[in-house]
Design a protein around this motif. Structure first.
Motif, PDB file in Angstrom:
ATOM      1  N   LEU A  43       1.087   4.297  -0.372  1.00 14.87           N
ATOM      2  CA  LEU A  43       1.602   5.663  -0.288  1.00 14.87           C
ATOM      3  C   LEU A  43       1.251   6.391  -1.570  1.00 14.87           C
ATOM      4  CD1 LEU A  43       3.471   7.418   1.672  1.00 14.87           C
ATOM      5  CD2 LEU A  43       5.282   6.923   0.005  1.00 14.87           C
ATOM      6  N   THR A  44       0.611   7.539  -1.451  1.00 12.42           N
ATOM      7  CA  THR A  44       0.270   8.345  -2.614  1.00 12.42           C
ATOM      8  C   THR A  44       0.779   9.764  -2.432  1.00 12.42           C
ATOM      9  OG1 THR A  44      -1.901   8.889  -1.676  1.00 12.42           O
ATOM     10  CG2 THR A  44      -1.801   7.012  -3.172  1.00 12.42           C
ATOM     11  N   ASP A 350      -8.975  11.311   8.176  1.00 13.53           N
ATOM     12  CA  ASP A 350      -9.561  10.002   7.880  1.00 13.53           C
ATOM     13  C   ASP A 350      -8.773   8.850   8.481  1.00 13.53           C
ATOM     14  OD1 ASP A 350      -7.319  10.018   6.300  1.00 13.53           O
ATOM     15  OD2 ASP A 350      -8.344   9.468   4.439  1.00 13.53           O
ATOM     16  N   GLY A 351      -7.755   9.149   9.288  1.00  9.65           N
ATOM     17  CA  GLY A 351      -6.960   8.106   9.915  1.00  9.65           C
ATOM     18  C   GLY A 351      -5.726   7.716   9.151  1.00  9.65           C
ATOM     19  N   TYR A 367      -1.527   5.347   3.884  1.00  8.63           N
ATOM     20  CA  TYR A 367      -2.817   4.788   4.258  1.00  8.63           C
ATOM     21  C   TYR A 367      -2.717   3.267   4.354  1.00  8.63           C
ATOM     22  CZ  TYR A 367      -3.260   3.555  -0.689  1.00  8.63           C
ATOM     23  OH  TYR A 367      -3.030   3.021  -1.941  1.00  8.63           O
ATOM     24  N   TYR A 368      -3.708   2.675   5.007  1.00 10.13           N
ATOM     25  CA  TYR A 368      -3.709   1.220   5.154  1.00 10.13           C
ATOM     26  C   TYR A 368      -4.665   0.608   4.151  1.00 10.13           C
ATOM     27  CZ  TYR A 368      -3.657  -3.412   7.179  1.00 10.13           C
ATOM     28  OH  TYR A 368      -3.509  -4.766   7.358  1.00 10.13           O
ATOM     29  N   LYS A 369      -4.159  -0.366   3.367  1.00  7.05           N
ATOM     30  CA  LYS A 369      -4.952  -1.017   2.327  1.00  7.05           C
ATOM     31  C   LYS A 369      -5.538  -2.332   2.802  1.00  7.05           C
ATOM     32  CE  LYS A 369      -1.610  -1.341  -0.650  1.00  7.05           C
ATOM     33  NZ  LYS A 369      -0.893  -1.573  -1.927  1.00  7.05           N
ATOM     34  N   GLY A 370      -4.845  -2.987   3.718  1.00 14.34           N
ATOM     35  CA  GLY A 370      -5.331  -4.249   4.233  1.00 14.34           C
ATOM     36  C   GLY A 370      -4.947  -5.452   3.419  1.00 14.34           C
ATOM     37  N   VAL A 371      -4.074  -5.278   2.415  1.00 18.59           N
ATOM     38  CA  VAL A 371      -3.587  -6.419   1.650  1.00 18.59           C
ATOM     39  C   VAL A 371      -2.090  -6.474   1.785  1.00 18.59           C
ATOM     40  CG1 VAL A 371      -5.453  -6.404  -0.028  1.00 18.59           C
ATOM     41  CG2 VAL A 371      -3.423  -5.030  -0.465  1.00 18.59           C
ATOM     42  N   GLU A 372      -1.527  -7.662   1.762  1.00 19.68           N
ATOM     43  CA  GLU A 372      -0.089  -7.830   1.935  1.00 19.68           C
ATOM     44  C   GLU A 372       0.619  -7.595   0.614  1.00 19.68           C
ATOM     45  OE1 GLU A 372       1.013 -11.400   3.836  1.00 19.68           O
ATOM     46  OE2 GLU A 372       0.029 -10.883   5.708  1.00 19.68           O
ATOM     47  N   GLN A 373       1.183  -6.417   0.517  1.00 20.54           N
ATOM     48  CA  GLN A 373       1.887  -6.033  -0.709  1.00 20.54           C
ATOM     49  C   GLN A 373       2.955  -5.009  -0.355  1.00 20.54           C
ATOM     50  OE1 GLN A 373      -0.676  -4.720  -3.847  1.00 20.54           O
ATOM     51  NE2 GLN A 373       0.911  -3.601  -4.889  1.00 20.54           N
ATOM     52  N   THR A 374       4.102  -5.102  -0.984  1.00 20.73           N
ATOM     53  CA  THR A 374       5.133  -4.097  -0.814  1.00 20.73           C
ATOM     54  C   THR A 374       5.089  -3.155  -1.992  1.00 20.73           C
ATOM     55  OG1 THR A 374       6.537  -5.562   0.448  1.00 20.73           O
ATOM     56  CG2 THR A 374       7.599  -3.649  -0.536  1.00 20.73           C
TER      57      THR A 374
END
Length: 382
Positions: A43-44, A350-351, A367-374
């Motif tokens: 989230l930005t 951009d989705g 946005y989706y980063k694709g890494v498991e992080q909170t």
């Protein structure tokens, strides 16, 4: 005593200042409010200082338009270098009375003000000088701060607008507490549904074009009643219960339901007072497949409750056309401290997903980063 004769004033106070400053910084770090984001997402901050940002709409060229309520502004935001943050902004209109309802369609921006709807043509080519708008409809009731509105174009090319009830709970005359569909070329209008209290989020399913909307329940019935509603329009002209029935079964004590009135019941009940302002089916490809065509809700948060609930973006998961699960995607509530109040959500070009915040006047980009992080606010919100 903070100092004694051994050290004296001159020697002790610089050391004491350093110690106090260290404690102060540690206290600030501990008090930093947290925004939690589900694993794999980031989230930005896309834009800030927008006033009380309400409904948002995306133009064909990616311009993000933002309506407001108290601010009286309609603004346009442009990310010209595609870095995920706004670098140009324009005021499309100012000094208006509650221009929270906006919509974009075929190159034009539509906004509701006072008792009319106006259109700015070719708006993305005229951001610096929008010109004078043209009135396309004049049949709205005069606006007041208790009658909320939202607009969006439907699959049939008509402009749909909700007109909330002008009260907490009351019997009101049309077109209050209803949704209209307007032909912006002829001015012809049709009442699509009635019996709603406060609907500021609605959308059509990408899979079957069915119309879904969120309705916010009345106040002053306690912490747990009545539920907020997620509704689906099955038959045109349906009545959704307000002010006689709230949710599926909460009977309004102040008004008796007419005997012959058929009420359409909610498809899904949310907890009381979460205030579902925004509703949007995700249409992008960036998020994982399990999120595609699913229904996202912006829960603006509670005020008429002993402890806070809502202040989050959730996803309603479907199975065979029915809502089966509610999942939190972003939470802006840290204990009893709201970091933001999400109002409107929409798929970005951009989705990613834009989220407006009417508490601090921000727009966030999920946005989706694709890494498991909170993620928390300090790490992700710049």
């Amino acid at each position: 005593m903070l100092f004694n004769k051994k050290y004296g004033d001159k020697d002790m106070w610089p050391k004491l200042s350093v110690i106090l400053l260290a404690y102060f910084i540690a206290g600030l770090a501990h008090a930093q409010p947290m925004v939690t984001v589900t694993k794999g997402f980031g989230l930005t901050l896309y834009a800030s200082d927008l006033g009380d940002a309400k409904q948002i709409a995306v133009g064909d060229k990616g311009t993000l338009f933002v309506g407001s309520h108290k601010s009286g502004l309609v603004q346009a935001l442009v990310d010209s270098n595609q870095d995920g943050r706004v670098d140009k902004r324009y005021v499309i209109a100012k000094g208006l009375k509650y221009p929270e309802a906006i919509a974009f369609y075929q190159g034009a921006l539509y906004l509701a003000e006072e008792d009319r709807i106006v259109r700015f043509i070719d708006i993305e080519q005229r951001l610096r000088r929008p010109g004078r708008p043209k009135e396309v409809y004049s049949g709205l009731p005069e606006e007041n701060k208790k009658s909320s509105r939202a607009m969006q174009f439907g699959p049939d090319g008509r402009l749909y607008i909700t007109i909330g009830a002008p009260c907490n709970v009351c019997e009101s005359e049309a077109p209050f507490a209803s949704m209209l569909a307007i032909n912006v070329h002829t001015g012809a209008s049709e009442q699509i549904l009635t019996g709603i209290r406060k609907v500021t989020g609605f959308d059509w399913s990408p899979e079957d074009a069915s119309l879904w909307f969120a309705d916010i329940g009345r106040d002053w019935m306690g912490d747990h009643l009545p539920p907020d509603e997620i509704n689906k329009l099955v038959e045109k002209g349906s009545h959704f219960g307000f002010p006689y029935v709230h949710g599926s079964s909460v009977v309004e004590p102040a008004y008796d339901k007419p005997k012959n009135l058929k009420v359409s019941l909610p498809e899904y009940e949310l907890p009381a007072h979460v205030s579902p302002m925004g509703l949007h089916f995700y249409r992008g490809e960036q998020f994982p497949k399990r999120y595609h065509n699913q229904l996202f809700i912006a829960e603006n948060g509670s005020w008429n409750r002993s402890s806070k609930v809502g202040y989050q973006v959730v996803m309603l998961r479907f199975a065979e056309g029915k809502v089966v699960k509610r999942e939190t995607v972003v939470s802006f509530l840290d204990g009893e401290f709201p970091v933001a109040r999400p109002y409107s959500i929409i798929t970005a070009p951009d989705g990613a997903m834009f989220i407006s915040d009417d508490l601090k006047g921000n727009v966030y980009r999920l946005y989706y980063k694709g890494v498991e992080q909170t993620a928390n606010s300090e790490e992700e919100i710049e």
